[in-house]
Every structure is written in structure tokens, then in C-alpha cells.
Write a protein that holds these residues in place. Structure first.
Motif, mmCIF file in Angstrom:
data_model
loop_
_atom_site.group_PDB
_atom_site.id
_atom_site.type_symbol
_atom_site.label_atom_id
_atom_site.label_comp_id
_atom_site.label_asym_id
_atom_site.label_seq_id
_atom_site.Cartn_x
_atom_site.Cartn_y
_atom_site.Cartn_z
ATOM 1 N N TYR A 46 -5.572 20.077 8.134
ATOM 2 C CA TYR A 46 -5.352 20.559 6.771
ATOM 3 C C TYR A 46 -4.909 19.416 5.858
ATOM 4 C CZ TYR A 46 -3.423 23.061 2.810
ATOM 5 O OH TYR A 46 -3.146 23.488 1.543
ATOM 6 N N ALA A 47 -3.997 18.584 6.331
ATOM 7 C CA ALA A 47 -3.519 17.458 5.516
ATOM 8 C C ALA A 47 -4.661 16.484 5.228
ATOM 9 C CB ALA A 47 -2.380 16.747 6.222
ATOM 10 N N TRP A 48 -5.464 16.177 6.229
ATOM 11 C CA TRP A 48 -6.588 15.261 6.045
ATOM 12 C C TRP A 48 -7.618 15.841 5.074
ATOM 13 C CZ3 TRP A 48 -11.661 16.294 7.771
ATOM 14 C CH2 TRP A 48 -12.556 15.247 7.585
ATOM 15 N N ARG A 49 -7.950 17.114 5.255
ATOM 16 C CA ARG A 49 -8.963 17.751 4.411
ATOM 17 C C ARG A 49 -8.465 17.925 2.973
ATOM 18 N NH1 ARG A 49 -13.313 17.865 2.376
ATOM 19 N NH2 ARG A 49 -14.372 19.818 2.016
ATOM 20 N N MET A 50 -7.181 18.247 2.809
ATOM 21 C CA MET A 50 -6.647 18.382 1.451
ATOM 22 C C MET A 50 -6.619 17.036 0.734
ATOM 23 S SD MET A 50 -6.296 21.358 0.383
ATOM 24 C CE MET A 50 -5.519 20.901 -1.145
ATOM 25 N N ASN A 51 -6.344 15.952 1.456
ATOM 26 C CA ASN A 51 -6.409 14.634 0.823
ATOM 27 C C ASN A 51 -7.813 14.337 0.324
ATOM 28 O OD1 ASN A 51 -3.734 13.884 0.998
ATOM 29 N ND2 ASN A 51 -3.973 12.991 3.038
ATOM 30 N N SER A 52 -8.831 14.697 1.119
ATOM 31 C CA SER A 52 -10.193 14.461 0.661
ATOM 32 C C SER A 52 -10.573 15.395 -0.495
ATOM 33 C CB SER A 52 -11.183 14.597 1.817
ATOM 34 O OG SER A 52 -11.202 15.905 2.315
ATOM 35 N N LEU A 53 -10.086 16.634 -0.475
ATOM 36 C CA LEU A 53 -10.328 17.530 -1.610
ATOM 37 C C LEU A 53 -9.628 17.025 -2.873
ATOM 38 C CD1 LEU A 53 -10.103 21.160 -0.177
ATOM 39 C CD2 LEU A 53 -12.090 20.035 -1.169
ATOM 40 N N ASP A 54 -8.408 16.520 -2.723
ATOM 41 C CA ASP A 54 -7.689 15.962 -3.870
ATOM 42 C C ASP A 54 -8.467 14.806 -4.490
ATOM 43 O OD1 ASP A 54 -5.700 17.794 -3.469
ATOM 44 O OD2 ASP A 54 -4.277 16.368 -2.580
ATOM 45 N N LYS A 55 -9.006 13.921 -3.647
ATOM 46 C CA LYS A 55 -9.800 12.807 -4.165
ATOM 47 C C LYS A 55 -11.078 13.301 -4.818
ATOM 48 C CE LYS A 55 -8.016 9.445 -0.907
ATOM 49 N NZ LYS A 55 -8.297 8.661 0.286
ATOM 50 N N GLN A 56 -11.704 14.310 -4.223
ATOM 51 C CA GLN A 56 -12.949 14.847 -4.760
ATOM 52 C C GLN A 56 -12.751 15.446 -6.147
ATOM 53 O OE1 GLN A 56 -14.743 17.751 -2.193
ATOM 54 N NE2 GLN A 56 -16.131 18.485 -3.764
ATOM 55 N N PHE A 57 -11.616 16.123 -6.356
ATOM 56 C CA PHE A 57 -11.367 16.781 -7.638
ATOM 57 C C PHE A 57 -10.494 15.938 -8.572
ATOM 58 C CE2 PHE A 57 -12.701 20.372 -5.049
ATOM 59 C CZ PHE A 57 -13.556 21.023 -5.933
ATOM 60 N N GLY A 58 -10.134 14.723 -8.153
ATOM 61 C CA GLY A 58 -9.396 13.823 -9.015
ATOM 62 C C GLY A 58 -7.947 14.159 -9.215
ATOM 63 N N VAL A 59 -7.317 14.798 -8.235
ATOM 64 C CA VAL A 59 -5.887 15.134 -8.363
ATOM 65 C C VAL A 59 -5.067 14.459 -7.261
ATOM 66 C CG1 VAL A 59 -6.252 17.308 -9.570
ATOM 67 C CG2 VAL A 59 -6.266 17.294 -7.079
ATOM 68 N N ASP A 60 -5.575 13.369 -6.703
ATOM 69 C CA ASP A 60 -4.835 12.675 -5.657
ATOM 70 C C ASP A 60 -3.700 11.855 -6.250
ATOM 71 O OD1 ASP A 60 -6.724 11.047 -6.875
ATOM 72 O OD2 ASP A 60 -6.973 9.772 -5.133
ATOM 73 N N GLU A 61 -2.819 11.390 -5.391
ATOM 74 C CA GLU A 61 -1.622 10.685 -5.837
ATOM 75 C C GLU A 61 -1.909 9.266 -6.319
ATOM 76 O OE1 GLU A 61 -1.508 12.085 -2.600
ATOM 77 O OE2 GLU A 61 -0.479 13.913 -3.213
ATOM 78 N N GLU A 62 -3.021 8.713 -5.968
ATOM 79 C CA GLU A 62 -3.303 7.305 -6.301
ATOM 80 C C GLU A 62 -3.905 7.131 -7.658
ATOM 81 O OE1 GLU A 62 -5.658 5.935 -3.074
ATOM 82 O OE2 GLU A 62 -4.121 6.394 -1.636
#
Length: 87
Positions: A71-87
Motif C-alpha cells: 500500500y505504501a509503495w503503490r500510494m507513493n506511485s499514485l501520489d507521483k502520478q497525480f502530482g501530490v507527492d512530497e517532492e
């Protein structure tokens, strides 16, 4: 500006879909294999005991831990895909 709510809806739909899949896998492992399907899988030996007992004692916990990391790995990739990641 109208695109942002649609993007938010897609993000949350993907998040809810991921949570639902993880919960179904966890329920199948913990309740299905350990309780309901135990008589069917009791003839398979794992670590000196039958597979149903192993799922009831250790397997469902290990499946839960794997699901946490997935879940953590997949949510990080979803965050990057939708532009809401921490970086």
C-alpha cells in the motif's frame, strides 16, 4: 480550475480502489484461509504443521505486513502520478 476537482476525484477513486483490494486480500487471508477454508487446506504441510493452522497463526499476519508495504509503495506511485507527492 475545473480540472482540479476531476483530478481529485480520480485520485480518491484510485485510493479507495486500492484500499478495497487490500482489505479483500486481507479478509481472504485472515478469515477465508484461516477459518473458512481451513478444512480444505489442512492436508498441505508447511513448517511442520498444516497450512490452515499456519495461516491462522502466522500467515495472515505476514500477509497483512506485505499489504502495508504494498500500500505504501503503490500510494507513493499514485501520489507521483497525480502530482501530490512530497517532492
Amino acid at each position: 480550475m475545473a480540472e482540479k476537482p476531476a483530478n481529485n476525484n480520480e485520485y480518491w477513486a484510485a485510493n479507495i480502489r486500492l484500499v478495497t483490494i487490500c482489505l479483500v486480500i486481507w479478509a481472504l487471508a485472515s478469515f477465508g484461509f484461516a477459518i473458512l477454508l481451513r478444512p480444505l487446506i489442512s492436508g498441505i504441510a508447511v513448517g511442520g504443521t498444516d497450512l490452515g493452522f499456519w495461516f491462522a497463526q502466522q500467515g495472515s499476519i505476514l500477509v497483512f505486513l506485505v499489504l502495508i508495504f504494498f500500500y505504501a509503495w503503490r500510494m507513493n506511485s499514485l501520489d507521483k502520478q497525480f502530482g501530490v507527492d512530497e517532492e
